[in-house]
Scaffold this motif. Structure first.
Motif, PDB file in Angstrom:
ATOM      1  N   ASN A 182       0.849  -1.196   0.000  1.00 52.24           N
ATOM      2  CA  ASN A 182       0.000   0.000   0.000  1.00 52.24           C
ATOM      3  C   ASN A 182       0.886   1.248   0.000  1.00 52.24           C
ATOM      4  O   ASN A 182       0.922   2.033   0.957  1.00 52.24           O
ATOM      5  CB  ASN A 182      -0.930  -0.011   1.214  1.00 52.24           C
ATOM      6  CG  ASN A 182      -1.943   1.122   1.157  1.00 52.24           C
ATOM      7  OD1 ASN A 182      -2.230   1.658   0.090  1.00 52.24           O
ATOM      8  ND2 ASN A 182      -2.474   1.492   2.317  1.00 52.24           N
ATOM      9  N   LYS A 183       1.620   1.399  -1.076  1.00 56.49           N
ATOM     10  CA  LYS A 183       2.483   2.573  -1.268  1.00 56.49           C
ATOM     11  C   LYS A 183       2.218   3.146  -2.651  1.00 56.49           C
ATOM     12  O   LYS A 183       2.087   2.400  -3.622  1.00 56.49           O
ATOM     13  CB  LYS A 183       3.965   2.189  -1.165  1.00 56.49           C
ATOM     14  CG  LYS A 183       4.420   1.683   0.195  1.00 56.49           C
ATOM     15  CD  LYS A 183       5.913   1.374   0.152  1.00 56.49           C
ATOM     16  CE  LYS A 183       6.434   0.881   1.490  1.00 56.49           C
ATOM     17  NZ  LYS A 183       7.893   0.564   1.430  1.00 56.49           N
ATOM     18  N   ASN A 184       2.148   4.476  -2.738  1.00 56.24           N
ATOM     19  CA  ASN A 184       1.859   5.132  -4.002  1.00 56.24           C
ATOM     20  C   ASN A 184       3.034   5.993  -4.454  1.00 56.24           C
ATOM     21  O   ASN A 184       3.672   6.675  -3.635  1.00 56.24           O
ATOM     22  CB  ASN A 184       0.608   6.006  -3.875  1.00 56.24           C
ATOM     23  CG  ASN A 184      -0.648   5.189  -3.649  1.00 56.24           C
ATOM     24  OD1 ASN A 184      -0.707   4.007  -3.993  1.00 56.24           O
ATOM     25  ND2 ASN A 184      -1.668   5.810  -3.070  1.00 56.24           N
ATOM     26  N   TYR A 185       3.264   5.976  -5.754  1.00 56.65           N
ATOM     27  CA  TYR A 185       4.340   6.757  -6.353  1.00 56.65           C
ATOM     28  C   TYR A 185       3.738   7.512  -7.536  1.00 56.65           C
ATOM     29  O   TYR A 185       3.555   6.958  -8.617  1.00 56.65           O
ATOM     30  CB  TYR A 185       5.486   5.854  -6.806  1.00 56.65           C
ATOM     31  CG  TYR A 185       6.091   5.064  -5.664  1.00 56.65           C
ATOM     32  CD1 TYR A 185       7.246   5.499  -5.024  1.00 56.65           C
ATOM     33  CD2 TYR A 185       5.475   3.898  -5.192  1.00 56.65           C
ATOM     34  CE1 TYR A 185       7.795   4.783  -3.965  1.00 56.65           C
ATOM     35  CE2 TYR A 185       6.012   3.180  -4.127  1.00 56.65           C
ATOM     36  CZ  TYR A 185       7.166   3.635  -3.518  1.00 56.65           C
ATOM     37  OH  TYR A 185       7.705   2.929  -2.457  1.00 56.65           O
ATOM     38  N   ASN A 186       3.401   8.777  -7.303  1.00 53.89           N
ATOM     39  CA  ASN A 186       2.740   9.586  -8.319  1.00 53.89           C
ATOM     40  C   ASN A 186       3.776  10.084  -9.330  1.00 53.89           C
ATOM     41  O   ASN A 186       4.796  10.669  -8.954  1.00 53.89           O
ATOM     42  CB  ASN A 186       2.045  10.775  -7.655  1.00 53.89           C
ATOM     43  CG  ASN A 186       1.108  11.508  -8.593  1.00 53.89           C
ATOM     44  OD1 ASN A 186       1.454  11.846  -9.716  1.00 53.89           O
ATOM     45  ND2 ASN A 186      -0.099  11.774  -8.105  1.00 53.89           N
TER      46      ASN A 186
ATOM     47  N   HIS B 298      -1.070   2.257 -12.275  1.00 61.04           N
ATOM     48  CA  HIS B 298      -2.486   2.525 -12.024  1.00 61.04           C
ATOM     49  C   HIS B 298      -2.898   3.860 -12.613  1.00 61.04           C
ATOM     50  O   HIS B 298      -2.348   4.912 -12.266  1.00 61.04           O
ATOM     51  CB  HIS B 298      -2.769   2.520 -10.527  1.00 61.04           C
ATOM     52  CG  HIS B 298      -4.220   2.714 -10.202  1.00 61.04           C
ATOM     53  ND1 HIS B 298      -5.148   1.697 -10.271  1.00 61.04           N
ATOM     54  CD2 HIS B 298      -4.917   3.833  -9.836  1.00 61.04           C
ATOM     55  CE1 HIS B 298      -6.334   2.154  -9.947  1.00 61.04           C
ATOM     56  NE2 HIS B 298      -6.227   3.451  -9.685  1.00 61.04           N
TER      57      HIS B 298
ATOM     58  N   CYS C 108       9.491   2.758  -7.049  1.00 55.35           N
ATOM     59  CA  CYS C 108       8.493   1.822  -6.529  1.00 55.35           C
ATOM     60  C   CYS C 108       9.099   0.430  -6.358  1.00 55.35           C
ATOM     61  O   CYS C 108       8.957  -0.193  -5.303  1.00 55.35           O
ATOM     62  CB  CYS C 108       7.297   1.783  -7.474  1.00 55.35           C
ATOM     63  SG  CYS C 108       5.961   0.680  -6.970  1.00 55.35           S
TER      64      CYS C 108
ATOM     65  N   GLY D 162       4.413  -1.463  -5.133  1.00 55.90           N
ATOM     66  CA  GLY D 162       3.232  -0.668  -4.824  1.00 55.90           C
ATOM     67  C   GLY D 162       2.602  -0.178  -6.103  1.00 55.90           C
ATOM     68  O   GLY D 162       2.727  -0.806  -7.157  1.00 55.90           O
ATOM     69  N   LYS D 163       1.940   0.986  -6.024  1.00 55.16           N
ATOM     70  CA  LYS D 163       1.271   1.570  -7.189  1.00 55.16           C
ATOM     71  C   LYS D 163       2.066   2.755  -7.728  1.00 55.16           C
ATOM     72  O   LYS D 163       2.427   3.660  -6.966  1.00 55.16           O
ATOM     73  CB  LYS D 163      -0.132   2.070  -6.827  1.00 55.16           C
ATOM     74  CG  LYS D 163      -1.187   1.007  -6.679  1.00 55.16           C
ATOM     75  CD  LYS D 163      -2.550   1.666  -6.424  1.00 55.16           C
ATOM     76  CE  LYS D 163      -3.650   0.633  -6.252  1.00 55.16           C
ATOM     77  NZ  LYS D 163      -4.970   1.294  -5.983  1.00 55.16           N
TER      78      LYS D 163
ATOM     79  N   ILE E 173       1.194   5.798  -9.727  1.00 52.26           N
ATOM     80  CA  ILE E 173      -0.069   6.472 -10.023  1.00 52.26           C
ATOM     81  C   ILE E 173       0.093   7.415 -11.218  1.00 52.26           C
ATOM     82  O   ILE E 173       0.984   8.266 -11.243  1.00 52.26           O
ATOM     83  CB  ILE E 173      -0.555   7.285  -8.806  1.00 52.26           C
ATOM     84  CG1 ILE E 173      -0.729   6.376  -7.578  1.00 52.26           C
ATOM     85  CG2 ILE E 173      -1.850   8.021  -9.137  1.00 52.26           C
ATOM     86  CD1 ILE E 173      -1.826   5.360  -7.704  1.00 52.26           C
TER      87      ILE E 173
END
Length: 479
Positions: A55-59, A113, A84, A90-91, A93
């Motif tokens: 549950n980690k996001n990388y925009n 994602h 990531c 993770g995601k 983004i």
């Protein structure tokens, strides 16, 4: 008896439904699944692992991406994916907006994602796409990177309701096919030039090592859109894919692949919707295909190169999909030399005056290979142009497709099928005298309207059980 000449029965109208296909399903299955192959399908579905991500996001905006549809964001995508992956996954983004990029290369444990209003625009500058180990029409090659590419990765995904836009059209990518229908003009180069596609096929035939099959710039072999090469545990979910250069979704030599809720809308040349090749344990479900070629085409390599690799595609499941335009709804071939088996198709809707066939197997004596144990049930077919079921051992699109590798087709079951307009034939099956197509069953099938009930050549054991075509009950043709 073997049917060794064309038999054509004239109109008789109406096709209705039902099904239960029964055939031995292989030595490795339990007694229950041998008695009912759909039990085997359930076991396959349960055996396929699902992707899991931290549950980690990388925009991508945090790595320099600009959503103006003009700035090239290749480096920003690469940086976000690398960060990531290096932090356990993770995601990555892709937020709302239009992001122009070159090829995107995924890593293990990364979920690319797309937000609901995100659109990734892929550059049409071929020079941005480096050479990678890929394939073209069933022959392995060093060619342009697919637009999205993963090689030897595990636990990898593309998800979200955004759009993947290949930007291919009659000015970009498509003219390379060499057809005036797609923007090619006489005198311009294309894949059809002798040093391009034909040269690659020749290299496959003589066994040239793949690392020496160097194409790319100047050879006009279009890249695949999304390719998972030798990957395990893959998810593609909910995205919409448009304007593809070539094949759209291409899992090759991959296992445990789920394609769920994807929409493919691309009418270019060779724009197959999904092409599992040399792949096993694949689920394609809840998808919509509106394509310029086959909606789904299950493959296993071309001619000598397919026999060299020798990995059959098997345990392929298609559920709850909608097929609109295309050369075929669910197709096996034509690149099918390593064989295909254990295909399950259920609960699909196929309907378009531009959909040529519902179920199709296409091969020839250069391909060879065995296609067997194909189970289809619960289809609603509106209109198809040519036929409901086509089994063809003489497929020949480019010419010179005769060789010494006689194919085998056997054990094809259709049940609970309703068809409004079947086109020219209910069943069109063309086999070899020395290798007749064997054990075809239509059960609880209703075709309301079709020009001819069937046309058969060298077919053995075709059964019609409670099947009505043009308002007439059709009798089995016994040995």
């Amino acid at each position: 008896m073997i049917i060794d000449k064309y038999i054509t029965l004239k109109p008789i109208a109406i096709l209705s439904a039902i099904g239960m296909l029964v055939l031995s399903c292989g030595k490795q299955v339990s007694g229950a699944s041998e008695a009912n192959p759909w039990k085997k399908m359930e076991l396959i579905v349960k055996s396929i692992p699902e992707t899991q991500f931290l549950n980690k996001n990388y925009n991508i905006k945090d790595y320099g991406a600009i959503a103006d549809g003009k700035t090239l964001n290749t480096a920003a995508f690469a940086k976000a994916i690398k960060a990531c992956a290096e932090n356990g996954g993770g995601k990555v983004i892709v937020p709302d907006g239009k992001f122009l990029t070159g090829p995107i290369h995924l890593e293990s444990n990364v979920n690319l994602h797309l937000a609901d209003k995100a659109e990734i625009l892929f550059s049409t500058d071929s020079k941005l796409y480096p050479l990678v180990h890929t394939s073209f029409e069933g022959t392995e090659v060093m060619n342009y990177s697919p637009l999205i590419y993963a090689k030897n990765k595990t636990n990898v995904a593309i998800t979200g309701k955004g759009i993947l836009n290949g930007q291919a059209n009659k000015e970009n990518w498509w003219p390379w096919c060499g057809s005036k229908n797609y923007g090619w003009e006489k005198g311009n180069p294309s894949q059809m030039d002798k040093l391009n596609r034909d040269r690659l096929v020749e290299m496959g035939e003589i066994g040239t090592p793949v690392v020496e099959r160097v194409f790319g710039e100047g050879h006009y072999l279009r890249p695949n859109f999304v390719e998972f090469f030798e990957c395990n545990t893959v998810l593609i979910k909910e995205v919409t894919i448009i304007n593809a250069p070539f094949w759209v979704l291409h899992p090759i030599k991959s296992n445990n692949v789920i394609v769920d809720g994807v929409t493919v809308n691309s009418h270019g040349p060779n724009n197959d919707g999904c092409d599992p090749e040399y792949s096993q344990n694949v689920i394609i479900k809840n998808c919509t295909f509106n394509t310029g070629d086959d909606c789904i085409a299950i493959k296993s390599g071309r001619d000598a190169d397919g026999r060299r690799v020798g990995i059959p595609s098997k345990n392929i499941i298609v559920q709850n999909c909608k097929m609109i335009d295309g050369h075929g709804g669910v197709v096996m071939g034509s690149e099918i030399s390593a064989g295909v088996n254990n295909v399950f198709v259920e609960n699909c809707v196929m309907d378009s005056p531009n959909l040529d066939r519902a179920i199709r197997i296409k091969t020839n004596s250069k391909r060879g290979g065995t296609t067997e144990d194909i189970y289809v049930r619960n289809l609603k077919v509106g209109t198809v142009k040519e036929c409901v079921l086509k089994l063809n051992m003489f497929y020949d699109v480019y010419g010179a497709q005769a060789g010494n590798f006689i194919p085998t087709i056997r054990n094809v079951y259709l049940e609970n099928i309703t068809v409004q307009n079947g086109g020219k034939f209910g069943v069109l099956a063309l086999g070899y005298k020395e290798s007749p197509i064997t054990n075809i069953t239509l059960k609880n099938v209703v075709i309301q309207k079709v020009d001819s009930v069937y046309s058969l050549k060298n077919v053995k054991d075709i059964k019609f059980i409670n099947t009505y075509i043009n308002d007439k009950k059709i009798e089995s043709i016994q040995n």
